[in-house]
Design a protein around this motif. Structure first.
Motif, mmCIF file in Angstrom:
data_model
loop_
_atom_site.group_PDB
_atom_site.id
_atom_site.type_symbol
_atom_site.label_atom_id
_atom_site.label_comp_id
_atom_site.label_asym_id
_atom_site.label_seq_id
_atom_site.Cartn_x
_atom_site.Cartn_y
_atom_site.Cartn_z
ATOM 1 N N GLN A 313 0.832 -1.208 0.000
ATOM 2 C CA GLN A 313 0.000 0.000 0.000
ATOM 3 C C GLN A 313 0.869 1.262 0.000
ATOM 4 O O GLN A 313 0.545 2.260 -0.642
ATOM 5 N N ALA A 314 2.002 1.210 0.729
ATOM 6 C CA ALA A 314 2.931 2.355 0.765
ATOM 7 C C ALA A 314 3.559 2.583 -0.603
ATOM 8 O O ALA A 314 3.737 3.727 -1.045
ATOM 9 N N GLU A 315 3.890 1.495 -1.297
ATOM 10 C CA GLU A 315 4.446 1.616 -2.651
ATOM 11 C C GLU A 315 3.432 2.275 -3.596
ATOM 12 O O GLU A 315 3.779 3.173 -4.360
ATOM 13 N N ILE A 316 2.176 1.817 -3.514
ATOM 14 C CA ILE A 316 1.114 2.408 -4.352
ATOM 15 C C ILE A 316 0.988 3.897 -4.046
ATOM 16 O O ILE A 316 0.915 4.731 -4.954
ATOM 17 N N CYS A 317 1.003 4.245 -2.758
ATOM 18 C CA CYS A 317 0.902 5.645 -2.329
ATOM 19 C C CYS A 317 1.979 6.494 -3.000
ATOM 20 O O CYS A 317 1.693 7.562 -3.560
ATOM 21 N N TYR A 318 3.217 6.024 -2.961
ATOM 22 C CA TYR A 318 4.331 6.784 -3.522
ATOM 23 C C TYR A 318 4.135 7.032 -5.023
ATOM 24 O O TYR A 318 4.295 8.154 -5.508
#
Length: 462
Positions: A313-318
Protein backbone atom coordinates in the motif's frame (compact mmCIF):
# COMPACT_ATOMS: atom_id res chain seq x y z
CA UNK A 1 11.31 13.81 24.06
CA UNK A 2 10.92 11.30 26.89
CA UNK A 3 12.34 7.77 27.09
CA UNK A 4 11.73 4.97 29.59
CA UNK A 5 14.75 4.63 31.87
CA UNK A 6 15.27 1.12 33.25
CA UNK A 7 17.24 2.43 36.23
CA UNK A 8 14.61 4.86 37.60
CA UNK A 9 11.76 2.78 36.13
CA UNK A 10 10.20 5.99 34.81
CA UNK A 11 10.16 8.16 31.69
CA UNK A 12 13.02 10.64 31.67
CA UNK A 13 13.40 13.74 29.46
CA UNK A 14 16.14 13.64 26.83
CA UNK A 15 18.03 16.93 26.56
CA UNK A 16 18.12 17.74 22.84
CA UNK A 17 19.48 21.27 23.24
CA UNK A 18 23.00 19.87 22.66
CA UNK A 19 24.66 16.86 21.06
CA UNK A 20 23.03 13.57 22.17
CA UNK A 21 25.58 10.88 23.06
CA UNK A 22 24.48 7.26 22.73
CA UNK A 23 26.36 4.04 23.49
CA UNK A 24 24.82 0.82 22.21
CA UNK A 25 26.20 -2.57 23.20
CA UNK A 26 27.02 -4.31 19.95
CA UNK A 27 27.50 -7.96 19.04
CA UNK A 28 30.06 -10.55 20.09
CA UNK A 29 31.52 -11.50 16.73
CA UNK A 30 31.65 -15.30 16.76
CA UNK A 31 28.61 -16.07 14.58
CA UNK A 32 26.15 -14.49 12.15
CA UNK A 33 23.87 -11.73 13.43
CA UNK A 34 20.21 -12.70 13.86
CA UNK A 35 16.77 -11.08 13.95
CA UNK A 36 17.13 -10.36 17.71
CA UNK A 37 20.23 -8.25 17.04
CA UNK A 38 18.39 -6.60 14.13
CA UNK A 39 15.51 -5.45 16.32
CA UNK A 40 17.74 -3.73 18.91
CA UNK A 41 19.89 -2.01 16.29
CA UNK A 42 16.90 -0.94 14.15
CA UNK A 43 15.18 0.60 17.21
CA UNK A 44 18.28 2.70 17.96
CA UNK A 45 18.66 3.53 14.27
CA UNK A 46 15.13 5.04 14.28
CA UNK A 47 15.86 6.98 17.50
CA UNK A 48 19.00 8.41 15.94
CA UNK A 49 17.36 9.21 12.58
CA UNK A 50 14.44 10.93 14.29
CA UNK A 51 16.76 13.12 16.39
CA UNK A 52 18.83 13.98 13.31
CA UNK A 53 15.65 14.82 11.34
CA UNK A 54 15.02 17.48 14.01
CA UNK A 55 18.50 18.95 13.59
CA UNK A 56 19.95 17.30 16.71
CA UNK A 57 23.59 16.22 16.44
CA UNK A 58 24.05 12.61 17.57
CA UNK A 59 27.28 10.87 18.51
CA UNK A 60 26.52 7.17 18.23
CA UNK A 61 29.03 4.59 19.46
CA UNK A 62 28.53 0.85 19.05
CA UNK A 63 31.22 -1.61 20.07
CA UNK A 64 32.30 -4.97 18.74
CA UNK A 65 33.23 -7.56 21.37
CA UNK A 66 36.10 -9.18 19.48
CA UNK A 67 37.79 -11.02 22.35
CA UNK A 68 35.67 -13.55 24.22
CA UNK A 69 35.61 -17.25 25.17
CA UNK A 70 32.94 -17.89 22.49
CA UNK A 71 35.24 -16.47 19.79
CA UNK A 72 38.21 -18.51 21.06
CA UNK A 73 36.11 -21.71 21.15
CA UNK A 74 34.85 -21.06 17.61
CA UNK A 75 38.44 -20.52 16.42
CA UNK A 76 39.49 -23.88 17.96
CA UNK A 77 36.53 -25.59 16.30
CA UNK A 78 37.42 -24.15 12.88
CA UNK A 79 41.19 -24.56 13.39
CA UNK A 80 41.85 -20.85 12.87
CA UNK A 81 42.62 -17.76 14.97
CA UNK A 82 40.26 -15.67 17.08
CA UNK A 83 41.24 -12.64 14.99
CA UNK A 84 40.18 -14.37 11.75
CA UNK A 85 36.85 -15.39 13.29
CA UNK A 86 36.08 -11.87 14.56
CA UNK A 87 37.18 -10.25 11.26
CA UNK A 88 34.94 -12.60 9.28
CA UNK A 89 31.85 -11.84 11.37
CA UNK A 90 32.52 -8.10 11.58
CA UNK A 91 32.57 -8.04 7.78
CA UNK A 92 29.30 -10.02 7.79
CA UNK A 93 27.81 -7.58 10.31
CA UNK A 94 28.44 -4.57 8.03
CA UNK A 95 26.93 -6.40 5.06
CA UNK A 96 23.81 -7.38 7.04
CA UNK A 97 23.13 -3.98 8.57
CA UNK A 98 23.95 -1.97 5.47
CA UNK A 99 21.39 -4.28 3.82
CA UNK A 100 18.87 -3.34 6.53
CA UNK A 101 19.38 0.37 5.77
CA UNK A 102 20.96 1.02 9.19
CA UNK A 103 23.10 4.15 9.30
CA UNK A 104 26.62 3.33 10.38
CA UNK A 105 27.67 4.37 13.89
CA UNK A 106 29.98 7.35 14.45
CA UNK A 107 32.53 4.77 15.60
CA UNK A 108 32.72 0.98 16.09
CA UNK A 109 35.43 0.53 18.73
CA UNK A 110 36.78 -3.00 19.25
CA UNK A 111 37.89 -4.40 22.60
CA UNK A 112 41.23 -5.55 21.14
CA UNK A 113 42.07 -1.99 20.05
CA UNK A 114 41.54 -0.59 23.58
CA UNK A 115 43.60 -2.90 25.80
CA UNK A 116 45.65 0.03 27.20
CA UNK A 117 42.46 1.96 28.07
CA UNK A 118 41.10 -1.15 29.79
CA UNK A 119 44.35 -1.67 31.73
CA UNK A 120 44.35 1.97 32.92
CA UNK A 121 40.71 1.59 34.01
CA UNK A 122 41.49 -1.58 36.01
CA UNK A 123 44.62 -0.02 37.52
CA UNK A 124 42.58 2.86 38.94
CA UNK A 125 40.01 0.46 40.46
CA UNK A 126 42.87 -1.48 42.12
CA UNK A 127 44.33 1.77 43.48
CA UNK A 128 40.91 2.66 44.91
CA UNK A 129 40.81 -0.79 46.57
CA UNK A 130 37.63 -1.65 44.63
CA UNK A 131 39.34 -4.37 42.56
CA UNK A 132 41.81 -7.05 43.66
CA UNK A 133 44.26 -9.49 42.07
CA UNK A 134 43.67 -13.22 42.62
CA UNK A 135 45.36 -16.33 41.23
CA UNK A 136 42.92 -16.38 38.26
CA UNK A 137 42.82 -12.70 37.38
CA UNK A 138 41.67 -9.28 38.56
CA UNK A 139 38.20 -9.07 40.10
CA UNK A 140 35.79 -6.27 40.94
CA UNK A 141 34.75 -6.36 44.59
CA UNK A 142 30.95 -6.07 44.49
CA UNK A 143 30.68 -5.50 48.26
CA UNK A 144 32.56 -2.18 47.78
CA UNK A 145 29.74 -0.81 45.58
CA UNK A 146 26.76 -0.34 47.89
CA UNK A 147 24.25 0.26 45.07
CA UNK A 148 24.91 -3.03 43.29
CA UNK A 149 21.64 -4.43 41.92
CA UNK A 150 20.01 -1.01 41.37
CA UNK A 151 19.52 -1.52 37.62
CA UNK A 152 18.22 -5.10 37.68
CA UNK A 153 16.26 -4.49 40.92
CA UNK A 154 17.81 -7.66 42.33
CA UNK A 155 18.80 -8.02 45.98
CA UNK A 156 22.32 -9.18 46.84
CA UNK A 157 21.16 -12.48 48.44
CA UNK A 158 19.04 -13.15 45.32
CA UNK A 159 22.07 -12.52 43.12
CA UNK A 160 24.38 -14.82 45.08
CA UNK A 161 22.34 -17.79 43.91
CA UNK A 162 22.06 -16.41 40.34
CA UNK A 163 22.66 -18.92 37.57
CA UNK A 164 24.86 -16.57 35.54
CA UNK A 165 27.50 -16.01 38.24
CA UNK A 166 30.79 -17.76 37.44
CA UNK A 167 31.96 -20.15 40.18
CA UNK A 168 35.57 -19.43 41.07
CA UNK A 169 37.21 -20.29 44.42
CA UNK A 170 39.72 -17.44 43.91
CA UNK A 171 36.99 -14.83 44.36
CA UNK A 172 36.52 -13.14 47.74
CA UNK A 173 32.77 -13.14 47.09
CA UNK A 174 30.73 -15.27 44.62
CA UNK A 175 29.30 -12.03 43.12
CA UNK A 176 32.70 -10.57 42.23
CA UNK A 177 33.28 -10.48 38.48
CA UNK A 178 36.39 -10.64 36.29
CA UNK A 179 37.99 -7.46 34.98
CA UNK A 180 41.05 -9.32 33.66
CA UNK A 181 41.37 -13.08 33.12
CA UNK A 182 44.80 -14.73 33.33
CA UNK A 183 45.37 -17.03 30.37
CA UNK A 184 47.96 -18.50 28.03
CA UNK A 185 45.42 -19.19 25.28
CA UNK A 186 45.72 -16.63 22.48
CA UNK A 187 44.75 -13.86 22.08
CA UNK A 188 46.52 -12.63 25.24
CA UNK A 189 48.22 -9.40 26.29
CA UNK A 190 50.84 -8.56 28.88
CA UNK A 191 49.48 -6.53 31.78
CA UNK A 192 50.90 -5.26 35.11
CA UNK A 193 49.18 -8.24 36.83
CA UNK A 194 49.94 -11.02 34.38
CA UNK A 195 49.32 -12.27 30.87
CA UNK A 196 45.66 -12.57 29.88
CA UNK A 197 42.68 -10.81 28.36
CA UNK A 198 39.92 -8.44 29.53
CA UNK A 199 36.65 -9.62 31.03
CA UNK A 200 33.44 -8.96 29.10
CA UNK A 201 32.01 -6.03 31.08
CA UNK A 202 35.10 -3.83 31.37
CA UNK A 203 35.44 -3.15 27.62
CA UNK A 204 32.12 -1.28 27.42
CA UNK A 205 32.90 0.91 30.42
CA UNK A 206 36.37 1.80 29.12
CA UNK A 207 35.22 2.48 25.55
CA UNK A 208 31.99 4.37 26.34
CA UNK A 209 33.82 6.72 28.73
CA UNK A 210 36.68 7.19 26.25
CA UNK A 211 34.37 8.17 23.35
CA UNK A 212 31.43 9.81 25.16
CA UNK A 213 32.77 11.07 28.49
CA UNK A 214 32.06 10.08 32.08
CA UNK A 215 28.34 10.93 31.94
CA UNK A 216 26.47 10.56 28.65
CA UNK A 217 22.83 10.54 27.55
CA UNK A 218 21.76 7.01 26.63
CA UNK A 219 23.19 3.55 27.17
CA UNK A 220 21.29 0.81 25.37
CA UNK A 221 21.07 -2.83 24.47
CA UNK A 222 18.79 -5.85 24.62
CA UNK A 223 16.90 -6.64 27.83
CA UNK A 224 19.08 -9.72 28.31
CA UNK A 225 22.03 -7.37 29.03
CA UNK A 226 20.46 -5.73 32.11
CA UNK A 227 22.04 -8.39 34.32
CA UNK A 228 24.88 -9.04 34.62
CA UNK A 229 26.44 -6.91 31.85
CA UNK A 230 24.89 -3.48 32.44
CA UNK A 231 24.67 -3.96 36.20
CA UNK A 232 28.42 -4.60 36.25
CA UNK A 233 29.13 -1.72 33.90
CA UNK A 234 27.39 0.69 36.31
CA UNK A 235 29.28 -0.71 39.32
CA UNK A 236 32.75 -0.43 37.76
CA UNK A 237 32.11 2.86 35.92
CA UNK A 238 30.60 4.75 38.86
CA UNK A 239 33.35 3.38 41.12
CA UNK A 240 35.91 4.64 38.59
CA UNK A 241 34.45 8.15 38.08
CA UNK A 242 32.43 8.72 41.31
CA UNK A 243 29.72 10.08 38.97
CA UNK A 244 26.44 8.91 37.48
CA UNK A 245 27.32 6.79 34.41
CA UNK A 246 24.50 7.04 31.81
CA UNK A 247 21.49 9.35 32.23
CA UNK A 248 19.04 6.95 30.55
CA UNK A 249 19.22 3.14 30.30
CA UNK A 250 17.16 1.96 27.34
CA UNK A 251 16.48 -1.75 26.80
CA UNK A 252 14.87 -3.53 23.86
CA UNK A 253 12.67 -6.63 24.26
CA UNK A 254 13.62 -10.03 22.93
CA UNK A 255 12.47 -11.60 19.66
CA UNK A 256 10.87 -15.02 20.05
CA UNK A 257 10.12 -17.47 17.22
CA UNK A 258 6.59 -18.88 17.31
CA UNK A 259 6.49 -18.19 21.05
CA UNK A 260 9.86 -19.82 21.84
CA UNK A 261 13.23 -18.30 22.64
CA UNK A 262 15.71 -18.44 19.75
CA UNK A 263 18.37 -21.07 20.41
CA UNK A 264 20.77 -23.22 18.44
CA UNK A 265 19.53 -26.37 20.18
CA UNK A 266 15.99 -25.72 18.90
CA UNK A 267 17.33 -24.84 15.45
CA UNK A 268 15.04 -21.79 15.28
CA UNK A 269 17.54 -18.96 14.88
CA UNK A 270 16.70 -16.64 11.99
CA UNK A 271 19.85 -14.95 10.71
CA UNK A 272 19.67 -11.49 9.17
CA UNK A 273 21.10 -12.94 5.98
CA UNK A 274 18.19 -15.42 5.80
CA UNK A 275 15.42 -12.89 6.50
CA UNK A 276 16.91 -10.31 4.14
CA UNK A 277 17.09 -12.82 1.29
CA UNK A 278 13.46 -13.82 1.82
CA UNK A 279 11.74 -10.61 2.90
CA UNK A 280 13.97 -7.64 2.10
CA UNK A 281 14.84 -4.72 4.42
CA UNK A 282 11.50 -2.88 4.49
CA UNK A 283 9.43 -5.82 5.75
CA UNK A 284 12.04 -6.69 8.40
CA UNK A 285 12.13 -3.09 9.63
CA UNK A 286 8.31 -2.89 9.72
CA UNK A 287 8.25 -6.11 11.75
CA UNK A 288 10.90 -4.87 14.21
CA UNK A 289 9.04 -1.57 14.69
CA UNK A 290 5.53 -3.04 14.92
CA UNK A 291 5.40 -3.40 18.72
CA UNK A 292 6.67 -1.24 21.58
CA UNK A 293 10.46 -1.63 21.69
CA UNK A 294 10.58 -2.57 25.39
CA UNK A 295 8.24 -5.57 24.99
CA UNK A 296 9.05 -8.97 23.45
CA UNK A 297 7.91 -9.54 19.87
CA UNK A 298 7.15 -12.86 18.21
CA UNK A 299 8.59 -13.58 14.77
CA UNK A 300 6.16 -15.39 12.51
CA UNK A 301 5.58 -15.68 8.77
CA UNK A 302 1.99 -14.42 9.29
CA UNK A 303 3.19 -11.16 10.83
CA UNK A 304 5.70 -10.67 8.02
CA UNK A 305 2.95 -11.25 5.44
CA UNK A 306 0.76 -8.62 7.18
CA UNK A 307 3.64 -6.15 6.96
CA UNK A 308 4.18 -7.02 3.30
CA UNK A 309 0.51 -6.19 2.55
CA UNK A 310 0.94 -2.83 4.29
CA UNK A 311 4.18 -2.12 2.41
CA UNK A 312 2.48 -2.76 -0.93
CA UNK A 313 0.00 0.00 0.00
CA UNK A 314 2.93 2.36 0.77
CA UNK A 315 4.45 1.62 -2.65
CA UNK A 316 1.11 2.41 -4.35
CA UNK A 317 0.90 5.65 -2.33
CA UNK A 318 4.33 6.78 -3.52
CA UNK A 319 3.61 6.14 -7.20
CA UNK A 320 0.14 7.72 -6.97
CA UNK A 321 1.89 10.84 -5.65
CA UNK A 322 4.52 11.01 -8.39
CA UNK A 323 1.93 10.37 -11.12
CA UNK A 324 -0.61 12.91 -9.75
CA UNK A 325 -1.75 15.39 -12.42
CA UNK A 326 -5.22 16.49 -11.31
CA UNK A 327 -5.37 20.30 -10.88
CA UNK A 328 -8.45 20.60 -8.64
CA UNK A 329 -8.25 22.44 -5.32
CA UNK A 330 -8.10 20.34 -2.13
CA UNK A 331 -7.86 20.85 1.65
CA UNK A 332 -5.14 18.26 2.27
CA UNK A 333 -2.61 20.50 4.08
CA UNK A 334 -4.35 20.48 7.49
CA UNK A 335 -4.85 16.69 7.31
CA UNK A 336 -1.14 16.09 6.60
CA UNK A 337 -0.07 18.49 9.36
CA UNK A 338 -2.25 16.56 11.84
CA UNK A 339 -0.79 13.20 10.77
CA UNK A 340 2.73 14.65 10.93
CA UNK A 341 2.14 15.80 14.53
CA UNK A 342 0.81 12.35 15.44
CA UNK A 343 3.96 10.75 14.00
CA UNK A 344 6.30 13.07 15.94
CA UNK A 345 4.30 12.82 19.17
CA UNK A 346 4.44 9.02 19.02
CA UNK A 347 8.24 8.99 18.69
CA UNK A 348 8.71 11.66 21.35
CA UNK A 349 6.60 9.61 23.77
CA UNK A 350 9.12 6.83 24.57
CA UNK A 351 9.85 6.08 20.91
CA UNK A 352 6.44 4.52 20.27
CA UNK A 353 7.20 3.16 16.79
CA UNK A 354 3.90 1.25 16.72
CA UNK A 355 1.91 4.51 16.90
CA UNK A 356 4.35 6.24 14.52
CA UNK A 357 3.70 3.48 11.96
CA UNK A 358 -0.05 3.95 12.49
CA UNK A 359 0.35 7.64 11.58
CA UNK A 360 2.48 6.77 8.55
CA UNK A 361 -0.09 4.27 7.25
CA UNK A 362 -2.87 6.77 7.94
CA UNK A 363 -1.10 9.08 5.45
CA UNK A 364 -0.79 6.17 2.99
CA UNK A 365 -4.50 5.37 3.32
CA UNK A 366 -5.49 9.03 2.82
CA UNK A 367 -3.45 9.31 -0.39
CA UNK A 368 -4.72 6.02 -1.81
CA UNK A 369 -8.32 6.99 -1.04
CA UNK A 370 -7.94 10.38 -2.78
CA UNK A 371 -6.31 8.68 -5.77
CA UNK A 372 -9.06 6.06 -6.03
CA UNK A 373 -11.67 8.85 -5.91
CA UNK A 374 -9.78 10.78 -8.63
CA UNK A 375 -9.25 13.63 -6.14
CA UNK A 376 -5.45 13.56 -5.72
CA UNK A 377 -4.08 16.81 -7.11
CA UNK A 378 -0.62 17.96 -8.18
CA UNK A 379 -0.67 20.49 -5.32
CA UNK A 380 -1.56 17.71 -2.85
CA UNK A 381 1.42 15.71 -4.08
CA UNK A 382 3.76 18.70 -3.59
CA UNK A 383 2.59 18.99 0.04
CA UNK A 384 2.55 15.25 0.80
CA UNK A 385 5.75 13.97 -0.86
CA UNK A 386 8.24 15.77 1.48
CA UNK A 387 6.35 14.52 4.55
CA UNK A 388 6.01 10.99 3.16
CA UNK A 389 9.75 10.92 2.42
CA UNK A 390 10.63 12.35 5.85
CA UNK A 391 8.67 9.56 7.57
CA UNK A 392 10.27 6.95 5.32
CA UNK A 393 13.73 8.28 6.18
CA UNK A 394 13.10 8.32 9.95
CA UNK A 395 11.69 4.77 9.85
CA UNK A 396 14.59 3.67 7.63
CA UNK A 397 12.26 2.49 4.87
CA UNK A 398 13.08 2.96 1.21
CA UNK A 399 11.12 2.73 -2.04
CA UNK A 400 13.55 1.12 -4.54
CA UNK A 401 14.83 3.75 -6.96
CA UNK A 402 14.13 3.55 -10.68
CA UNK A 403 16.46 4.83 -13.43
CA UNK A 404 15.39 7.27 -16.18
CA UNK A 405 15.98 4.55 -18.80
CA UNK A 406 13.76 2.10 -16.92
CA UNK A 407 11.11 4.81 -16.53
CA UNK A 408 11.18 5.50 -20.29
CA UNK A 409 10.93 1.79 -21.14
CA UNK A 410 7.94 1.34 -18.78
CA UNK A 411 6.16 4.41 -20.17
CA UNK A 412 6.70 3.20 -23.76
CA UNK A 413 5.24 -0.22 -22.92
CA UNK A 414 2.23 1.35 -21.21
CA UNK A 415 1.60 3.69 -24.15
CA UNK A 416 1.79 0.72 -26.53
CA UNK A 417 -0.67 -1.19 -24.33
CA UNK A 418 -3.07 1.77 -24.30
CA UNK A 419 -2.93 1.97 -28.10
CA UNK A 420 -3.57 -1.77 -28.47
CA UNK A 421 -6.56 -1.55 -26.13
CA UNK A 422 -8.00 1.32 -28.18
CA UNK A 423 -7.59 -0.86 -31.24
CA UNK A 424 -9.35 -3.70 -29.32
CA UNK A 425 -6.23 -5.91 -29.65
CA UNK A 426 -6.71 -7.20 -26.13
CA UNK A 427 -4.51 -10.29 -26.41
CA UNK A 428 -1.53 -8.17 -27.50
CA UNK A 429 -2.31 -5.68 -24.74
CA UNK A 430 -2.36 -8.53 -22.18
CA UNK A 431 1.02 -9.73 -23.40
CA UNK A 432 2.46 -6.30 -22.60
CA UNK A 433 0.84 -6.45 -19.15
CA UNK A 434 2.53 -9.87 -18.61
CA UNK A 435 5.90 -8.40 -19.61
CA UNK A 436 5.36 -5.54 -17.15
CA UNK A 437 4.47 -8.07 -14.42
CA UNK A 438 7.82 -9.78 -15.03
CA UNK A 439 9.44 -6.38 -14.38
CA UNK A 440 7.45 -6.14 -11.09
CA UNK A 441 5.36 -3.33 -12.59
CA UNK A 442 1.75 -3.27 -11.49
CA UNK A 443 -0.76 -1.22 -13.47
CA UNK A 444 -3.55 0.74 -11.81
CA UNK A 445 -6.26 1.94 -14.14
CA UNK A 446 -7.84 5.31 -13.41
CA UNK A 447 -10.48 7.20 -15.37
CA UNK A 448 -8.67 8.44 -18.45
CA UNK A 449 -5.20 7.23 -17.38
CA UNK A 450 -3.21 4.23 -16.20
CA UNK A 451 -0.46 4.62 -13.63
CA UNK A 452 2.27 2.14 -12.82
CA UNK A 453 3.83 0.97 -9.54
CA UNK A 454 7.27 -0.62 -9.33
CA UNK A 455 6.93 -3.26 -6.60
CA UNK A 456 9.92 -4.39 -4.58
CA UNK A 457 10.88 -7.95 -5.50
CA UNK A 458 10.36 -10.10 -2.42
CA UNK A 459 11.30 -13.78 -2.60
CA UNK A 460 8.72 -14.85 0.01
CA UNK A 461 6.02 -13.19 -2.10
CA UNK A 462 6.75 -15.23 -5.23
Amino acid sequence: MKLQDTLSDSEQPLDISKMVKIYLCGVTVYDESHIGHARTIIIFDVLRKYLESKGVEVKFIQNFTDVDDKIINRAKLENTTAEQISSKYIEGYYKDFDGLNVKRASNYPKATEHIKDIENFIEKLIQKDIAYVSKNGVYFSVSKFSQYGKLSKKKIDELQSGARIEVDEAKKDPLDFALWKFSDVKPVWDSPWGKGRPGWHIECSAMSIKYLGENFDIHGGGRDLIFPHHENEIAQSESFTSKQFAKIWMHVGMVTINGEKMSKSLGNIRTIKHVLENWGPNIIRLFCLSGHYSKPIDYSEELLKENLTKWRQAEICYYELIHANNENHSEIKSVIEKISKEFDSALESDLNTHLALSAFFKLVKEVNYLAAEEKLTTNDAKIIIPEFERMLKVLGLAIPKITLDEKQEINNLINSREQLRKEKKFQDADRIRDKLNEMNIELIDHKGKTIWVRKEKIKADQ
